[in-house]
Scaffold this active site. Structure first.
Site, mmCIF file in Angstrom:
data_model
loop_
_atom_site.group_PDB
_atom_site.id
_atom_site.type_symbol
_atom_site.label_atom_id
_atom_site.label_comp_id
_atom_site.label_asym_id
_atom_site.label_seq_id
_atom_site.Cartn_x
_atom_site.Cartn_y
_atom_site.Cartn_z
ATOM 1 N N GLU A 39 27.577 43.970 10.744
ATOM 2 C CA GLU A 39 28.666 43.020 10.577
ATOM 3 C C GLU A 39 29.552 43.126 11.818
ATOM 4 O OE1 GLU A 39 31.219 43.503 7.143
ATOM 5 O OE2 GLU A 39 32.411 41.768 7.774
ATOM 6 N N ARG A 274 21.864 57.816 5.183
ATOM 7 C CA ARG A 274 22.652 57.524 6.372
ATOM 8 C C ARG A 274 22.872 58.797 7.178
ATOM 9 N NH1 ARG A 274 26.595 54.166 5.233
ATOM 10 N NH2 ARG A 274 28.094 54.831 6.774
ATOM 11 N N LYS A 284 33.886 52.745 10.104
ATOM 12 C CA LYS A 284 34.508 51.797 11.032
ATOM 13 C C LYS A 284 36.017 51.728 10.831
ATOM 14 C CE LYS A 284 30.750 48.434 11.188
ATOM 15 N NZ LYS A 284 30.422 47.066 10.760
HETATM 16 P P1 ATP Z 1 30.911 48.311 6.682
HETATM 17 O O1 ATP Z 1 31.701 49.210 5.820
HETATM 18 O O2 ATP Z 1 31.726 47.494 7.597
HETATM 19 O O3 ATP Z 1 29.829 47.554 5.963
HETATM 20 P P2 ATP Z 1 28.718 49.677 7.908
HETATM 21 O O4 ATP Z 1 28.792 50.983 8.602
HETATM 22 O O5 ATP Z 1 27.839 49.528 6.731
HETATM 23 O O6 ATP Z 1 30.191 49.336 7.627
HETATM 24 P P3 ATP Z 1 27.294 47.468 9.055
HETATM 25 O O7 ATP Z 1 27.659 46.665 10.250
HETATM 26 O O8 ATP Z 1 27.195 46.773 7.765
HETATM 27 O O9 ATP Z 1 28.360 48.616 8.990
HETATM 28 O O10 ATP Z 1 25.986 48.307 9.349
HETATM 29 C C1 ATP Z 1 24.835 47.772 9.913
HETATM 30 C C2 ATP Z 1 23.647 48.587 9.506
HETATM 31 O O11 ATP Z 1 23.803 49.917 9.955
HETATM 32 C C3 ATP Z 1 23.472 48.638 8.004
HETATM 33 O O12 ATP Z 1 22.111 48.380 7.712
HETATM 34 C C4 ATP Z 1 23.862 50.022 7.624
HETATM 35 O O13 ATP Z 1 23.134 50.473 6.533
HETATM 36 C C5 ATP Z 1 23.532 50.815 8.898
HETATM 37 N N1 ATP Z 1 24.393 51.989 8.997
HETATM 38 C C6 ATP Z 1 25.743 52.013 8.964
HETATM 39 N N2 ATP Z 1 26.204 53.271 9.020
HETATM 40 C C7 ATP Z 1 25.120 54.081 9.100
HETATM 41 C C8 ATP Z 1 24.916 55.503 9.179
HETATM 42 N N3 ATP Z 1 25.942 56.348 9.198
HETATM 43 N N4 ATP Z 1 23.651 55.962 9.251
HETATM 44 C C9 ATP Z 1 22.612 55.117 9.253
HETATM 45 N N5 ATP Z 1 22.733 53.782 9.170
HETATM 46 C C10 ATP Z 1 23.957 53.258 9.096
#
Ligand code: ATP
Ligand code: MG
Length: 569
Positions: A39, A274, A284
């Site tokens: 996002e 994750r 974030k």
């Molecule tokens: P938000 O709370 O804004 O949704 P988010 O960290 O999930 O934060 P996204 O932009 O939705 O951010 O994440 C993009 C992709 O990265 C998603 O598929 C998410 O699962 C993956 N991702 C985010 N954080 C991690 C992490 N710590 N480890 C592995 N994958 C991650």
């Protein structure tokens, strides 16, 4: 750019096993199509790197493609600045979203028309309805873990009434929160996500791409699976918190398949754990807070666990890929120690970083018996194990800079460096014998004195006649390149700064940045931005990509040579 890591054989994991099995049964032919769906509401961080390496890495090694898709359904928080930074970060990590000349770059917002059309279709098929309860009523009627939900009094609205209301929602006739569109699934499901989730809400917000065209916006869960299906994604890899959303993912796609929109097989969601990295945070929201409250100098502060931050710090794309390979992919939630990340950088750079001398805490060394005004060339391998990288040359002269702690008037046991009467080797130069030191009125050492042995030069026969235990680095005072060096350390002093809802600001490491005026070997003077070195005896350093210029270098410490943080708590 060196991308050799990308082709290294990837370790097997449960996701690859699933793909191998799909290829064996021919479920997708032999097609493998994944996507990375950020996002654009912030800068990517090291956790995202795990997902990027997995999604792009899997696609690459199966000869498939990974789409870069912006999941942009929250108009208030998203921007072009974030889109651009994400594109940059993924490219820098070494990945492409092109296949056979076609760019696979998508925006969920490009699907708004289709998403809307499918929502009407669900209404027509009796699978969605407009709910007019207030947010509080909806929450109250959702039930609890032990209690089933209560159906909304609006749940049985007619198709006609639903269509009419939904169209008027879209036309802007209602206020925010007045109505929502919900999927009609099961208010008594043990899974909350299946208790008639909201799929559209009213928002009078300007979207960075669609402008003011829309005042109804689709929810993430509804958008994501449909985007996957529209793009013919085969394996939709996401983090474990979406496990409970999978039934909804499947429900929506199944309903649209029943309606003839999508053909089977439908994209398969697969969850993995994750990345949680110690001494870092990967939220974030909290990263934004560090930036907006000025605890760091921006998103690309070299202490930030953002991709731009670790890039500016000096981490290489290859070291990040190596790190992601090492931590592997599982379904078990765990913490990875920061030393694993730093270790990957050391292992990557140990092989390829040119060596150079840098004196970070300088004090003068005067060789009393060295003739004044004379300089003599010395040389050293650029890399001790790679003669093909060549030889570096630098002068020795009467006055040198050495590290302040390489002299000790009252040496502790086991100290083999400079103290009166002791001999050491000036690396790649001569053996010297320490005489003593000059002090100012406060007792601070201003210069160390020594004599050298003219027949002891490194690389000559005479060198073998000298056996000394100490070996110190130095740079010629006249030829040295003065440089600002930023000694970075971990941003947090505790391994889990935000564990248990704790205030992570209290765990900030007050010593995470120290700036010193150093003297570098002359060859480092022309370093290009992002050029990396091993400063001998100190660690790995990079010419700052923002502030460093050839002729006037500024360096960041990436990591020290050895881990000084010890075992994880
Ligand atoms: P938000 O709370 O804004 O949704 P988010 O960290 O999930 O934060 P996204 O932009 O939705 O951010 O994440 C993009 C992709 O990265 C998603 O598929 C998410 O699962 C993956 N991702 C985010 N954080 C991690 C992490 N710590 N480890 C592995 N994958 C991650
Ligand atoms: Mg997310």
């Amino acid at each position: 750019m060196n991308t050799e890591r990308n082709d290294a054989p990837a370790a097997s994991n449960f996701i690859r096993n699933i793909i191998d099995e799909d290829n064996r049964t021919g479920k997708w032919g032999q097609r493998v199509e994944t996507r990375f769906p950020p996002e654009p509401n912030g800068y990517l961080h090291i956790g995202h790197a795990k997902s990027i390496c997995l999604n792009f890495g899997v696609a690459r090694s199966y000869g498939g493609v990974c789409h870069l898709r912006f999941d942009d359904t929250n108009p208030e928080k998203e921007s072009v600045e974030y889109v651009d930074s994400i594109i940059d970060a993924v490219r820098w990590l070494g990945f492409e979203w092109e296949k056979d000349g076609k760019e696979q770059l998508y925006y969920a917002s490009d699907y708004y028309d289709k998403l809307y059309e499918f929502a009407e279709l669900l209404i027509q098929r009796g699978k969605a309805y407009v709910d007019s309860q207030s947010a509080e009523e909806m929450r109250a009627n959702r039930g609890s873990a032990t209690e089933v939900g209560t159906p909304s009094p609006f749940r049985e609205r007619s198709v006609q009434e639903n269509l009419d209301l939904f169209r008027r929602m879209k036309a802007g006739e209602f206020k925010e929160g007045e109505h929502v569109l919900r999927a009609k699934i099961d208010m008594s499901s043990p899974n909350f996500n299946m208790r008639d989730p909201v799929i559209y809400r009213i928002r009078f917000a300007h979207h960075y791409r669609t402008g003011d065209k829309w005042c109804v916006y689709p929810m993430y869960d509804y958008t994501h699976c449909i985007s996957d299906a529209l793009e013919n994604i085969t394996h939709s890899l996401c983090t474990l918190e979406f496990e409970d959303h999978r039934p909804l993912y499947d429900w929506i796609l199944n309903e649209l398949a029943e309606a003839g929109i999508f053909t089977r097989p439908l994209p398969q969601q697969i969850e993995f754990s994750r990345l949680n990295l110690t001494y870092a945070i990967t939220s974030k929201r909290k990263l934004l807070q560090l930036v907006t409250e000025g605890h760091v100098d921006g998103w690309d502060d070299p202490r930030m666990p953002t991709i731009v931050g670790v890039r500016r710090r000096g981490f290489t794309p290859e070291s990040i890929q190596l790190f992601c390979e090492r931590i592997g992919i599982t379904k078990v939630d765990s913490w990875i120690d920061m030393s694993v990340f730093e270790g990957a950088l050391r292992d990557d750079l140990d092989e390829k970083a040119p060596r150079t001398a840098a004196v970070l805490d300088p004090v003068k060394l005067i060789i009393d018996n060295f003739p004044e005004g004379v300089t003599e060339p010395c040389n050293a391998p650029v890399h001790p194990h790679h003669p093909e990288m060549g030889v570096r040359e630098f002068p020795i002269s009467r006055e040198l800079w050495i590290e302040r702690d390489d002299y000790n008037e009252t040496p502790p046991k086991g100290y083999f460096r400079l103290f009166p009467g002791n001999k050491v080797r000036l690396r790649y130069g001569y053996v010297i014998e320490c005489i003593g030191a000059d002090k100012d009125e406060n007792g601070n050492i201003v210069a160390v004195h020594c004599n050298y042995f003219p027949d002891s030069k490194s690389g000559t026969e005479g060198a073998n006649n000298y056996k000394v235990k100490g070996n110190i680095h130095w740079v010629s005072a006249a030829a040295a390149c003065p440089a600002e060096v930023r000694i970075y350390d971990r941003l947090f002093k505790e391994p889990q700064p935000d564990a248990g809802g704790r205030d992570f600001l209290e765990a900030l490491n007050p010593d995470s940045k120290r700036v010193v005026n150093a003297y570098l070997e002359p060859g480092a003077r022309e370093a290009l931005p992002e050029q990396r070195y091993q400063f001998e005896r100190h660690g790995y350093f990079v010419a700052d990509r923002v502030d460093s210029k050839p002729g006037k270098p500024v360096f960041n410490r990436i990591v020290s040579l050895r881990d000084s943080w010890g075992k994880p708590a």
